[in-house]
Design an enzyme around this catalytic site. Structure first.
Site, PDB file in Angstrom:
ATOM      1  N   HIS A 174       0.895  -1.292   0.046  1.00 46.92           N
ATOM      2  CA  HIS A 174       0.029  -0.001   0.131  1.00 46.92           C
ATOM      3  C   HIS A 174       0.818   1.255  -0.155  1.00 46.92           C
ATOM      4  CE1 HIS A 174       0.271   0.998   4.235  1.00 46.92           C
ATOM      5  NE2 HIS A 174       0.453  -0.195   4.545  1.00 46.92           N
ATOM      6  N   GLU A 227      -4.830   1.680   2.347  1.00 42.52           N
ATOM      7  CA  GLU A 227      -4.965   0.466   3.502  1.00 42.52           C
ATOM      8  C   GLU A 227      -5.256   1.168   4.879  1.00 42.52           C
ATOM      9  OE1 GLU A 227      -3.429  -2.265   6.604  1.00 42.52           O
ATOM     10  OE2 GLU A 227      -2.756  -0.306   5.829  1.00 42.52           O
ATOM     11  N   GLU A 234       3.821  -6.248   4.390  1.00 44.95           N
ATOM     12  CA  GLU A 234       3.268  -5.251   5.484  1.00 44.95           C
ATOM     13  C   GLU A 234       4.466  -4.838   6.440  1.00 44.95           C
ATOM     14  OE1 GLU A 234       1.659  -2.921   6.672  1.00 44.95           O
ATOM     15  OE2 GLU A 234      -0.137  -3.291   5.850  1.00 44.95           O
TER      16      GLU A 234
END
Length: 822
Positions: free
Chosen positions: A161, A207, A234
């Protein structure tokens, strides 16, 4: 922590054994820590000596620095997010041109698109429901294939993201993942190897606003039906190896088995699924709406800086991007090869774990059951063989001993946090809790072990019997107990058959029996500490942090020292037990005192999170300052009171955080974990363009009202409307019929300032609470652009003059109002 009693001849005779066991434990821990923390040297050159493309940490960090340092805070709805998207698109187009002009133009096809859309979804979190509505989000989508339809129809999705959250520039979360995707594209287009399966690189727009852009992709993208699996990248930390913490199919775990630096365990998967981590990723959207399986990976170590202003490139440890990038390349290389079966992506209960970041093991659910049953069953048979009444007593004593090491440290944890008000004194270091709770565990052991007189051999059998039972826990993570139990059972077998006389325990039994605990067990214990200690800084104001960490320490102790009870019984004497108990109590008290007497439990690299907002209510014409914290450490009440006395003569007011308090709805549902104070300010409301909620197309029939609700929020982002109503239907995702309090959170691309939804409800007045963040009133991201804003001026003053340097502050200007629908 094992004591030698000078007055006891028995203790004297066994001094060597005690020291040898301590040395063995220390050496094994040191070896495990070395591999746990080891990272390869980062590479600078994008090509190796033979001209082959390789992952370059230096290249990746250039992207990270530009996104997080140069562009900065990429908050959805701001111009910075637009600039970040433009930068990534330019980089992608440059890579596309590089491919088209290079020697591999006939081997690879690279398609680039900008997908935009509107939508809504329901986000459930900790028994709360929030409706997410989004508008004009823009995802950058890159498909790399060999140009054939067959290749394109079987795609691997890899996701990162672009956005960051308030108040973070998001270097690791998630600019690092974006950089890894860009590097992966560069490397794949430079390889003269055609892809059997295509890769879809998704640079998703949103996100941090609760996974809106991933929802948009998996529900609206023209490519969604070609996606067979997903790899999600992530971060919540800044250092160390990234961890694989969700893996949902055997084929994807097989793909992970090819990585050069494996660091993953199904134990992390089981812990994450409990909800204790209080976090979630885009992976959820791909699973929920796309029915995909895949891998979820994240940098987690040193999460003290997660979602803070210090999530910057200089705090990323050298080697972390290199480690992460090389692992991702290995996964993708396998998945695009003929060897990968992308049509065999069914969910599975595969057990997987790594050892020393070097070895990776995986086996099926059936194999796991067989192994667990064999090891556990053999352990039970060996421990029960020839069992007599004294074994039952020994087993009861062992159960009491285990209960004691859970109960007594937790009692002390409760006293520290709730009675002495010095909880979380260990917060600045993941290992500091051990100074308090490890001696508390030993005190518990010395106390409970002194209550029952049992032989060392009986204590050993009772310990192994209990661990053998644990192998039957119906969770994939039971593998951990099976490994530990295997070595203990093997050691018991050798002891009884070869090493020792009947009813006695040979010293070598402890060394053999501890191998599993001091390798795989130690890694698991350390991982739990490194995850949960920083996490306590954001789990809420209920005073449970010390109990959480005490429990983690106890679990880690049982995993690393499972044979401590029989070992203590080996040196049983009244003198040793008394001295051991007294010394342990002394260390507990001394450590607790030293840590509690620190001037602060935080520092600039391990900060306390403070949430501040200057709120202007256009309905009541009141201006107020709201200050909140997300942890239970002492001092926040005083900090709030001192802050109030510096700003106003009005008394500070503690606010009750529930679904009907809309003060912190901008971060709902996380707001339920905040402890907040309200400070009235003697300022006047100065909102140039007022937000509004308008109602149109209202039709009433049979006590049912149909209406269109339009929310206009010029200059405001991250808006929320909350209200009570008996909603029968609406143009938004459904919520349970028992829910009357509704929260609609909206985000949109830069420049949009209104949205609508239709609603049908039982006739009754509805009172809407509205809040929205000033688009140029969040600090420090808009310190220059919004310098004329009262909120920016106040935030700057608070940060520079009032708040200690050991705080990290989210500081925003918020506009609120109340509207009535008759």
């Amino acid at each position: 922590m094992v004591l030698v009693c000078a007055s006891s001849s028995k203790c004297k005779r066994n001094t060597f054994l005690q020291l040898a066991m301590v040395l063995f434990a220390v050496v094994m821990a040191r070896i495990a820590l070395y591999f746990h923390n080891h990272l390869d040297e980062p590479l600078v050159d994008p090509y190796d000596a033979n001209g082959n493309p390789q992952f370059s940490e230096a290249n990746a960090l250039k992207h990270v620095i530009h996104l997080s340092d140069d562009i900065g805070y990429r908050i959805l709805g701001t111009i910075e997010q637009e600039r970040a998207r433009e930068y990534i698109m330019n980089e992608v187009l440059a890579l596309q041109k590089q491919l088209q002009d290079g020697p591999n133009a006939d081997i690879h096809q690279m398609e680039v698109s900008l997908e935009s859309g509107d939508g809504a979804h329901r986000f459930d979190f900790m028994n709360k429901y929030v409706i997410k509505k989004y508008q004009n989000l823009k995802n950058i989508v890159v498909r790399l294939s060999n140009g054939t339809e067959a290749c394109k129809e079987e795609a691997v999705l890899i996701n990162a993201h672009v956005d960051s959250t308030l108040p973070s520039p998001g270097a690791t979360d998630d600019a690092l993942a974006v950089a890894i995707l860009l590097e992966a594209i560069r490397i794949f287009i430079s390889r003269p190897v055609p892809l059997t399966h295509s890769i879809v690189f998704l640079f998703n727009d949103a996100e941090e606003s609760l996974q809106d852009a991933s929802h948009m992709f998996i529900t609206q993208s023209p490519l969604r039906d070609t996606i067979k699996c997903v790899v999600n990248l992530e971060a919540c930390g800044t250092t160390g190896s990234e961890i694989l913490f969700q893996a949902t199919s055997n084929e994807m775990i097989k793909a992970y088995s090819h990585v050069p630096h494996p660091f993953g365990t199904v134990l992390a998967d089981d812990v994450f699924r409990t909800g204790l981590i209080l976090s979630d990723t885009d992976f959820r959207q791909f699973v929920q709406y796309g029915n995909l399986t895949g891998l979820d990976m994240a940098v987690v170590k040193n999460s003290y800086l997660y979602h803070t202003k210090k999530d910057l490139a200089p705090y990323i440890s050298p080697g972390t991007p290199q480690n992460f990038g090389e692992n991702i390349l290995a996964i993708l290389t396998y998945l695009v090869s003929p060897e990968a079966d992308l049509n065999n992506m069914k969910s599975s209960g595969t057990v997987y774990f790594s050892v020393f970041n070097s070895l990776f093991f995986m086996y099926s659910k059936l194999t796991s059951k067989i192994l667990n049953t064999l090891v556990g069953g053999l352990g039970i048979l060996l421990t029960l063989r020839g069992s007599e009444g004294s074994f039952t007593v020994a087993l009861i004593a062992q159960v009491i001993s285990i209960a004691g090491i859970f109960v007594i440290p937790n009692i002390w944890a409760y006293i520290l946090g709730n009675v002495l008000d010095c909880g979380m004194s260990w917060f600045r270091n993941e290992y500091w809790p051990l100074f308090i709770y490890l001696p508390a565990i030993f005190a518990s052991l010395f106390f409970t072990e002194s209550l029952f007189k049992r032989s060392e051999h009986l204590a050993l059998r009772a310990t192994i019997f209990i661990f053998s039972l644990l192998t039957f826990i119906p969770l994939p993570s039971a593998y951990l107990f099976t490994i530990i139990d295997f070595f203990m059972v093997f050691a018991l077998f050798l002891n009884d058959k070869i090493l020792a006389k009947p009813g006695t325990v040979h010293p070598l039994t402890y060394f053999i029996g501890s191998i599993g605990a001091m390798t795989v067990g130690f890694e698991s214990a350390i991982n739990l500490l490194e995850i949960f200690v920083p996490l306590t800084g954001r789990i809420g104001t209920d005073k449970v942090a010390d109990n959480v960490v005490a429990t983690v320490c106890v679990c880690g102790f049982n995993i690393y020292f499972p044979l401590m009870s029989p070992w203590i019984q080996r040196f049983r004497s009244r003198c040793c037990f008394r001295l051991g108990l007294l010394f342990s109590i002394f260390v507990v008290g001394f450590s607790s005192f030293i840590l509690a007497k620190q001037d602060t439990y935080y520092d600039s690299l391990h900060p306390r999170r403070i949430f501040v907002q200057r709120m202007e209510n256009i309905t009541s014409n009141e201006v107020s300052l709201h200050i909140a914290s997300a942890d239970s450490a002492p001092g926040f009440d005083k900090l709030s009171s001192d802050l109030s006395s510096l700003l106003t003569d009005e008394p500070v007011v503690k606010t009750e955080m529930d679904d009907w308090n809309s003060d912190w709805d901008t971060v709902y549902p996380f707001s339920q974990f905040l402890g907040s104070y309200r400070i009235p300010l003697n300022d006047t409301v100065d909102v140039t363009t007022l937000p509004s909620i308008k109602f149109s197309n209202k039709v009433v029939k049979d006590n049912v009202v149909n209406v269109t609700v339009t929310v206009e929020h010029p200059g405001l982002i991250w808006t929320v409307v909350s209200f009570d109503a008996d909603v029968l239907s609406w143009s938004l995702p459904e919520v349970p019929s028992t829910v009357r309090r509704h929260h609609v959170r909206e985000v949109s691309a830069y420049g949009l300032d209104s949205y609508s939804f239709n609603m049908s409800y039982l006739e009754a007045p509805i009172y809407f609470d509205f809040v929205g963040v000033d688009g140029v009133g969040h600090y420090p991201s808009k310190a220059s652009e919004g310098r004329d804003r009262a909120s920016i001026q106040l935030c700057e003053k608070l940060t520079n003059d009032y708040l200690p340097d050991w705080t990290d502050t989210l500081c925003i200007g918020v506009v609120s109002g109340n509207f009535k629908l008759e």
